[in-house]
Scaffold this motif. Structure first.
Motif, PDB file in Angstrom:
ATOM      1  N   ARG A  51      38.846  48.389  21.215  1.00  0.00           N
ATOM      2  CA  ARG A  51      37.848  47.521  20.579  1.00  0.00           C
ATOM      3  C   ARG A  51      37.783  46.162  21.261  1.00  0.00           C
ATOM      4  NH1 ARG A  51      37.699  45.937  15.150  1.00  0.00           N
ATOM      5  NH2 ARG A  51      35.529  45.562  15.629  1.00  0.00           N
ATOM      6  N   ALA A  52      38.936  45.633  21.645  1.00  0.00           N
ATOM      7  CA  ALA A  52      38.969  44.326  22.314  1.00  0.00           C
ATOM      8  C   ALA A  52      38.299  44.399  23.684  1.00  0.00           C
ATOM      9  CB  ALA A  52      40.409  43.843  22.454  1.00  0.00           C
ATOM     10  N   ARG A  53      38.456  45.523  24.369  1.00  0.00           N
ATOM     11  CA  ARG A  53      37.877  45.676  25.707  1.00  0.00           C
ATOM     12  C   ARG A  53      36.405  46.074  25.674  1.00  0.00           C
ATOM     13  NH1 ARG A  53      41.780  49.303  29.242  1.00  0.00           N
ATOM     14  NH2 ARG A  53      40.345  48.591  30.847  1.00  0.00           N
ATOM     15  N   HIS A  54      35.988  46.715  24.601  1.00  0.00           N
ATOM     16  CA  HIS A  54      34.624  47.246  24.510  1.00  0.00           C
ATOM     17  C   HIS A  54      34.021  46.848  23.162  1.00  0.00           C
ATOM     18  CE1 HIS A  54      35.221  49.670  28.107  1.00  0.00           C
ATOM     19  NE2 HIS A  54      36.416  49.945  27.637  1.00  0.00           N
ATOM     20  N   ILE A  96      32.415  49.120  20.215  1.00  0.00           N
ATOM     21  CA  ILE A  96      33.191  50.016  19.354  1.00  0.00           C
ATOM     22  C   ILE A  96      33.340  49.347  17.986  1.00  0.00           C
ATOM     23  CG2 ILE A  96      35.430  51.110  18.984  1.00  0.00           C
ATOM     24  CD1 ILE A  96      35.754  51.174  22.044  1.00  0.00           C
ATOM     25  N   GLY A  97      32.950  50.054  16.948  1.00  0.00           N
ATOM     26  CA  GLY A  97      33.032  49.522  15.595  1.00  0.00           C
ATOM     27  C   GLY A  97      34.470  49.442  15.097  1.00  0.00           C
ATOM     28  N   PRO A  98      34.664  48.910  13.889  1.00  0.00           N
ATOM     29  CA  PRO A  98      36.017  48.661  13.383  1.00  0.00           C
ATOM     30  C   PRO A  98      36.712  49.854  12.711  1.00  0.00           C
ATOM     31  CG  PRO A  98      34.408  47.786  11.859  1.00  0.00           C
ATOM     32  CD  PRO A  98      33.640  48.296  13.055  1.00  0.00           C
ATOM     33  N   ASP A  99      35.980  50.913  12.369  1.00  0.00           N
ATOM     34  CA  ASP A  99      36.553  52.002  11.566  1.00  0.00           C
ATOM     35  C   ASP A  99      36.865  53.215  12.430  1.00  0.00           C
ATOM     36  OD1 ASP A  99      37.242  53.907   9.697  1.00  0.00           O
ATOM     37  OD2 ASP A  99      35.319  53.869   8.635  1.00  0.00           O
ATOM     38  N   GLN A 100      38.141  53.438  12.733  1.00  0.00           N
ATOM     39  CA  GLN A 100      38.486  54.555  13.599  1.00  0.00           C
ATOM     40  C   GLN A 100      38.358  55.909  12.912  1.00  0.00           C
ATOM     41  OE1 GLN A 100      42.723  53.170  14.188  1.00  0.00           O
ATOM     42  NE2 GLN A 100      42.975  55.328  14.662  1.00  0.00           N
ATOM     43  N   TYR A 101      38.090  55.929  11.604  1.00  0.00           N
ATOM     44  CA  TYR A 101      37.821  57.178  10.889  1.00  0.00           C
ATOM     45  C   TYR A 101      36.339  57.551  10.938  1.00  0.00           C
ATOM     46  CZ  TYR A 101      42.515  56.430   9.200  1.00  0.00           C
ATOM     47  OH  TYR A 101      43.872  56.217   9.137  1.00  0.00           O
ATOM     48  N   ASP A 102      35.493  56.621  11.334  1.00  0.00           N
ATOM     49  CA  ASP A 102      34.070  56.891  11.475  1.00  0.00           C
ATOM     50  C   ASP A 102      33.849  57.677  12.765  1.00  0.00           C
ATOM     51  OD1 ASP A 102      31.198  56.632  11.164  1.00  0.00           O
ATOM     52  OD2 ASP A 102      31.320  55.117  12.740  1.00  0.00           O
ATOM     53  N   PRO A 103      33.265  58.878  12.702  1.00  0.00           N
ATOM     54  CA  PRO A 103      33.110  59.686  13.906  1.00  0.00           C
ATOM     55  C   PRO A 103      32.371  58.973  15.047  1.00  0.00           C
ATOM     56  CG  PRO A 103      32.636  61.003  11.973  1.00  0.00           C
ATOM     57  CD  PRO A 103      32.793  59.585  11.502  1.00  0.00           C
ATOM     58  N   ALA A 104      31.299  58.265  14.747  1.00  0.00           N
ATOM     59  CA  ALA A 104      30.550  57.574  15.808  1.00  0.00           C
ATOM     60  C   ALA A 104      31.435  56.567  16.527  1.00  0.00           C
ATOM     61  CB  ALA A 104      29.323  56.876  15.223  1.00  0.00           C
ATOM     62  N   THR A 105      32.214  55.828  15.766  1.00  0.00           N
ATOM     63  CA  THR A 105      33.110  54.818  16.324  1.00  0.00           C
ATOM     64  C   THR A 105      34.237  55.471  17.120  1.00  0.00           C
ATOM     65  OG1 THR A 105      32.625  53.273  14.557  1.00  0.00           O
ATOM     66  CG2 THR A 105      34.709  52.967  15.693  1.00  0.00           C
ATOM     67  N   ALA A 106      34.873  56.476  16.539  1.00  0.00           N
ATOM     68  CA  ALA A 106      36.003  57.135  17.199  1.00  0.00           C
ATOM     69  C   ALA A 106      35.573  57.823  18.489  1.00  0.00           C
ATOM     70  CB  ALA A 106      36.632  58.144  16.245  1.00  0.00           C
TER      71      ALA A 106
END
Length: 161
Positions: A102-105, A108-118
């Motif tokens: 997330r820091a590098r990109h 990327i959203g904050p919720d690693q359980y969200d499929p789009a984000t993960a």
């Protein structure tokens, strides 16, 4: 042997230590399964693949299949919490790795359980780890240090293609 009786062995690397265990959830890690990918996951794989040269949606889908059967696994850490190695979400990131991505990109959203984000995080991670240079195997071995894992993902990607 039926798919429901098949045992799947998994290996996870945490801090240089290999944790190996049996996964009795036959929906996760089944080799070269060509069952349809859930439509929402397919859209996320296709969108995230476009963020990296040499990345294709079948590769991301193969990682998602091997890790959690596209989020369908009922094992701990897929929808909440973490597995015994500390990995979480449908693409099974350690929280520290997810935070670094997330820091590098910033896309990327904050919720690693969200499929789009993960899935987007996985695409960036694989891209940064070798896919952008055309070295898919190196990227997969960075994602999970198991040669069998890398081979299984590549076989699954070929099946999806």
């Amino acid at each position: 042997m039926s798919l429901t009786s098949k045992l799947v062995w998994t290996a996870v690397i945490v801090g240089g230590i290999v944790y190996i265990g049996r996964n009795t959830d036959s929906t996760a890690g089944a080799a070269t399964d060509t069952a349809p990918i859930p439509a929402d996951y397919q859209r996320h794989y296709e969108a995230a693949a476009g963020t990296c040269p040499h990345m294709d949606a079948p590769l991301l889908a193969a990682v998602g299949k091997i890790e959690t059967n596209h989020g369908r696994s009922t094992l701990p850490g897929v929808r909440s919490g973490a597995n015994s190695a500390g990995a979480a979400g449908p693409m099974q990131f350690l929280p520290a790795t997810f935070k670094t991505m997330r820091a590098r990109h910033p896309d990327i959203g904050p919720d690693q359980y969200d499929p789009a984000t993960a899935i987007r995080a996985a695409a960036h991670y694989l891209c940064d780890s070798g896919v952008a240079d055309g070295d898919v195997r190196r990227a997969l071995l960075t994602y999970n240090h198991s040669s069998k894992y890398a081979s299984d993902v590549q076989a699954q990607a070929r099946a999806y293609r």
